[in-house]
Design an enzyme around this catalytic site. Structure first.
Site, PDB file in Angstrom:
ATOM      1  N   LYS A   1       0.826  -1.230   0.083  1.00  0.00           N
ATOM      2  CA  LYS A   1      -0.127  -0.124   0.111  1.00  0.00           C
ATOM      3  C   LYS A   1       0.878   1.159  -0.024  1.00  0.00           C
ATOM      4  O   LYS A   1       1.943   1.236   0.355  1.00  0.00           O
ATOM      5  CB  LYS A   1      -0.831  -0.061   1.165  1.00  0.00           C
ATOM      6  CG  LYS A   1      -1.901   0.969   1.381  1.00  0.00           C
ATOM      7  CD  LYS A   1      -2.879   0.784   2.606  1.00  0.00           C
ATOM      8  CE  LYS A   1      -3.785   1.701   2.903  1.00  0.00           C
ATOM      9  NZ  LYS A   1      -4.773   1.429   3.918  1.00  0.00           N
TER      10      LYS A   1
ATOM     11  N   SER B   1      -9.585   1.082   2.937  1.00  0.00           N
ATOM     12  CA  SER B   1      -8.904   1.849   2.157  1.00  0.00           C
ATOM     13  C   SER B   1      -7.839   1.328   1.410  1.00  0.00           C
ATOM     14  O   SER B   1      -7.155   1.755   0.352  1.00  0.00           O
ATOM     15  CB  SER B   1      -8.202   3.151   3.047  1.00  0.00           C
ATOM     16  OG  SER B   1      -7.344   2.472   4.018  1.00  0.00           O
TER      17      SER B   1
ATOM     18  N   SER C   1      -9.597  -1.240   7.072  1.00  0.00           N
ATOM     19  CA  SER C   1      -8.948  -1.090   5.628  1.00  0.00           C
ATOM     20  C   SER C   1      -8.340  -2.088   5.255  1.00  0.00           C
ATOM     21  O   SER C   1      -8.043  -2.109   4.163  1.00  0.00           O
ATOM     22  CB  SER C   1      -8.119   0.131   5.611  1.00  0.00           C
ATOM     23  OG  SER C   1      -9.049   1.299   5.646  1.00  0.00           O
TER      24      SER C   1
HETATM   25  N1  GLN Z   1     -13.153   3.269   6.392  1.00  0.00           N
HETATM   26  C1  GLN Z   1     -12.570   3.554   7.545  1.00  0.00           C
HETATM   27  C2  GLN Z   1     -12.179   5.120   7.436  1.00  0.00           C
HETATM   28  O1  GLN Z   1     -12.635   5.925   6.630  1.00  0.00           O
HETATM   29  C3  GLN Z   1     -11.474   2.901   8.014  1.00  0.00           C
HETATM   30  C4  GLN Z   1     -10.044   3.460   7.422  1.00  0.00           C
HETATM   31  C5  GLN Z   1      -8.899   2.521   7.682  1.00  0.00           C
HETATM   32  O2  GLN Z   1      -8.911   1.669   8.100  1.00  0.00           O
HETATM   33  N2  GLN Z   1      -7.783   2.979   7.157  1.00  0.00           N
HETATM   34  O3  GLN Z   1     -11.620   5.790   8.276  1.00  0.00           O
END
Ligand code: GLN
Length: 489
Positions: free
Chosen positions: A80, A155, A179
Site C-alpha cells: 500500500k 482504504s 481497511s
Molecule cells: N473506512 C474507515 C475510514 O474511513 C477505516 C479506514 C482505515 O482502516 N484506514 O476511516
C-alpha cells in the site's frame, strides 16, 4: 500460472528449483500488463528493478540459501502507498506529497527484505487511508476484479484487488477501522489486522496512531500466518510495539478446532444486513459447528456507539498527524505572502475533500470547549467497548461476524454520502477501538452478480494463532478461496 501461486506453494517450488524467481516475477509483471489497465491496483512499479531483484534471488538459491534462513525468498510482494520503501515513491495516494521518494525502509519492509521477499510495487488506496472504497485516491479508482463496475473496498483497495487478480503473490495494507478486512472481504482474499502492538508501525504514514496496524493480504490462511510471523515483533523505533514472543503461526494450523468456543454477538445481527451476506455467514457458523466448535451467544452492548466513537478519535488523531504536511518540509509548496497563507494554499490544493473533512472534524473535537464533550467522552466509550470484548473473551476463544453488511457496491454509489460510506465499516471498527486482532476470509458469493462475501473472526489480544487456526480449518473444509475472478491465461 506462476502468478496464481500462494506464498507457501511458491517458496516450496523455488526451494526445489522447479521454478525460478525470475520467471515468477515475470508472470506477475505479465499479469499486471494484461489486467491492470482495467483494475488499476498499482500506482507504480519498477519492472526492470523487480527482475534484477529476482535474478539476485535465483543466484542466492543456486548458492544454497534455504527457506529456514529466508522464509520469503523470491516472493513478489507489493505494498500500500502508505509504507516507506527506500528509493520508492511514497504518496499516500495524495497530491500533497508531490514527488516524494522515501529515504528509508519501514521496519516491516526491512523484515520482509531480510526474509528474501521482492518488494516491487505501490498499491492504490484512499488518500491517507481515509475511506472504504478507494474512490478517495487522488490518482483514480481501483476496480473490483470480480466486477469492474464495482469498488474493491478500502482504504487498502489496491492491495486487495492486486492479490485477487493475481498481480502479485501477496501484499501489505494498513487497517485503522477496517481497511484490511473490508477490502479483503469485497475482493475475496484473506486479510488480517494484527493486535495493536503486534507489528511495528515505524515507516507507516500515520492516520490515527492509536488505531493503525499493518497487516497482510493473501490468497489463503496459511500465507497470512507466514506473513504475520515475518512482520511481527517488538521494535525500538515504535514504542507502542509489544515485546510479546512471536510464535510460528503456521504451526497452529492443525485443522482441529474441536471444543473451541466461538461467540456470536447479538448486537451484530442488524437489520441492514444483506440477506445473501446473512445466509453465507449463517452457513459458515453451521460449518464451524460441524467442525467441532461450540457456538455461544455473547453480548457487546456498546456496539451502537462504535462508529461515532471511531470518527471522533480517528479524526482527532488525523488532524494532529496531518499537521506536518504544511509545504515547509516535504510537500509541493503553495504560494503566499506569509506562512499562514502559504500553509492554506499548500493544504487547500494538496488534500482531497475527504481528508479536509476529517481534519476539520478532528480539529473541532479537539478544540477548547469541545474537547471534554467529544474527545474525552469518546475515549471513555472506547474503554467500554474494549471491556465488552475482554468480557466476551472470558467466555469464548473468538467471535464471528460478517466482515461487511453488503458485498461490493457500485463505484459512485456511496461517494456522495459520507455517512453511508462510514457505515460500511460497522463490523470492523470496534476491533481497532478495542486493540484486538481480526481476520476476514471468503465464505461464499452472492448470486447475480457473483461477488465475494467475507467472514470476520475477532480474537483476543495476541490471539492471532486461534483465529488463524479457526479460519484455516473453515477454509480447508469449504474451498471458497480457490475461486478466481479472472479467466486464467
Ligand atoms: N473506512 C474507515 C475510514 O474511513 C477505516 C479506514 C482505515 O482502516 N484506514 O476511516
Amino acid at each position: 500460472m506462476l502468478n496464481q501461486l500462494t506464498v507457501s506453494e511458491l517458496t516450496a517450488k523455488l526451494a526445489h528449483r522447479e521454478v525460478s524467481a525470475r520467471e515468477t516475477m515475470q508472470a506477475c509483471l505479465d499479469q499486471i500488463a494484461r489486467v491492470d489497465g482495467q483494475i488499476h491496483a498499482f500506482l507504480s512499479h519498477n519492472a526492470a528493478d523487480a527482475l534484477v531483484q529476482a535474478e539476485a534471488v535465483d543466484k542466492l538459491i543456486v548458492g544454497g540459501a534455504t527457506l529456514a534462513q529466508k522464509p520469503l525468498l523470491g516472493v513478489p510482494l507489493a505494498v500500500k502507498d502508505v509504507l516507506a520503501v527506500k528509493g520508492h515513491p511514497l504518496n499516500c495516494a495524495s497530491k500533497i506529497l508531490g514527488n516524494f521518494i522515501s529515504p528509508y525502509d519501514a521496519t516491516v519492509i526491512e523484515k520482509l527484505k531480510a526474509a528474501g521477499a521482492i518488494i516491487f510495487g505501490r498499491l492504490n488506496m484512499d488518500e491517507f487511508a481515509m475511506g472504504s472504497s478507494t474512490e478517495n485516491s487522488a490518482f483514480g479508482l481501483t476496480r473490483n476484479p470480480w466486477d469492474t463496475s464495482r469498488i474493491p473496498g478500502g482504504s487498502s483497495g489496491g492491495s486487495a484487488a492486486a492479490v485477487a487478480a493475481d498481480e502479485c503473490i501477496a501484499s501489505l495494507g494498513s487497517d485503522t477501522g477496517g481497511s484490511i478486512r473490508q477490502p479483503a472481504a469485497l475482493c475475496g482474499c484473506v486479510g488480517l489486522k494484527p493486535t495493536y502492538g503486534r507489528v511495528s508501525r515505524y515507516g507507516l504514514v500515520a492516520f490515527a496512531s492509536s488505531l493503525d496496524q499493518i497487516g497482510p493480504f493473501t490468497k489463503d490462511v496459511r500465507d497470512s500466518a507466514i506473513l504475520l510471523e515475518a512482520l511481527s515483533g517488538v521494535d525500538a523505533r515504535d514504542s507502542t510495539s509489544v515485546a510479546q514472543p512471536v510464535p510460528n503461526y503456521a504451526s497452529a494450523l492443525s485443522g482441529d478446532i474441536k471444543g473451541l468456543k466461538i461467540g456470536l454477538a447479538r448486537e451484530y445481527m442488524i437489520g441492514g444486513l444483506d440477506p445473501e451476506v446473512k445466509a453465507a455467514v449463517d452457513a459458515a457458523v453451521k460449518q464451524l459447528e460441524k467442525l467441532g466448535a461450540e457456538v455461544v451467544e455473547v453480548s457487546l452492548p456498546h456496539t451502537d456507539y462504535a462508529v461515532a466513537t471511531y470518527y471522533i478519535i480517528a479524526t482527532a488523531e488525523a488532524s494532529a498527524n496531518l499537521a506536518r504536511f504544511d509545504g515547509v518540509r516535504y510537500c509541493a509548496r503553495g504560494e503566499g505572502k506569509d506562512p499562514i497563507e502559504m500553509y492554506g494554499q499548500t493544504r487547500g490544493a494538496g488534500f482531497g475533500p475527504e481528508v479536509k473533512r476529517r481534519i476539520i472534524l478532528g480539529t473541532y473535537v479537539l478544540s477548547s470547549g469541545y474537547y471534554d464533550a467529544y474527545y474525552l467522552r469518546a475515549q471513555k466509550v472506547r474503554t467500554l467497548i474494549r471491556n465488552d470484548f475482554l468480557k466476551a473473551f472470558e467466555k469464548v476463544d473468538a467471535i464471528v461476524t460478517p466482515t461487511t453488511p453488503t458485498a461490493a457496491f457500485k463505484a459512485g454509489e456511496k461517494s456522495g454520502d459520507p455517512l453511508q460510506m462510514y457505515l460500511s465499516d460497522i463490523f470492523t471498527i470496534s476491533c481497532n477501538l478495542a486493540g484486538i486482532c481480526g481476520l476476514s476470509l471468503p465464505c461464499g458469493f452472492t448470486k447475480l452478480p457473483k461477488l465475494p462475501i467475507g467472514l470476520q473472526l475477532l480474537g483476543k489480544p495476541f490471539g492471532e494463532e486461534t483465529i488463524l487456526k479457526i479460519a484455516h480449518a473453515y477454509e480447508q473444509s469449504t474451498g471458497w478461496h480457490k475461486e478466481k475472478p479472472l479467466p486464467a491465461h
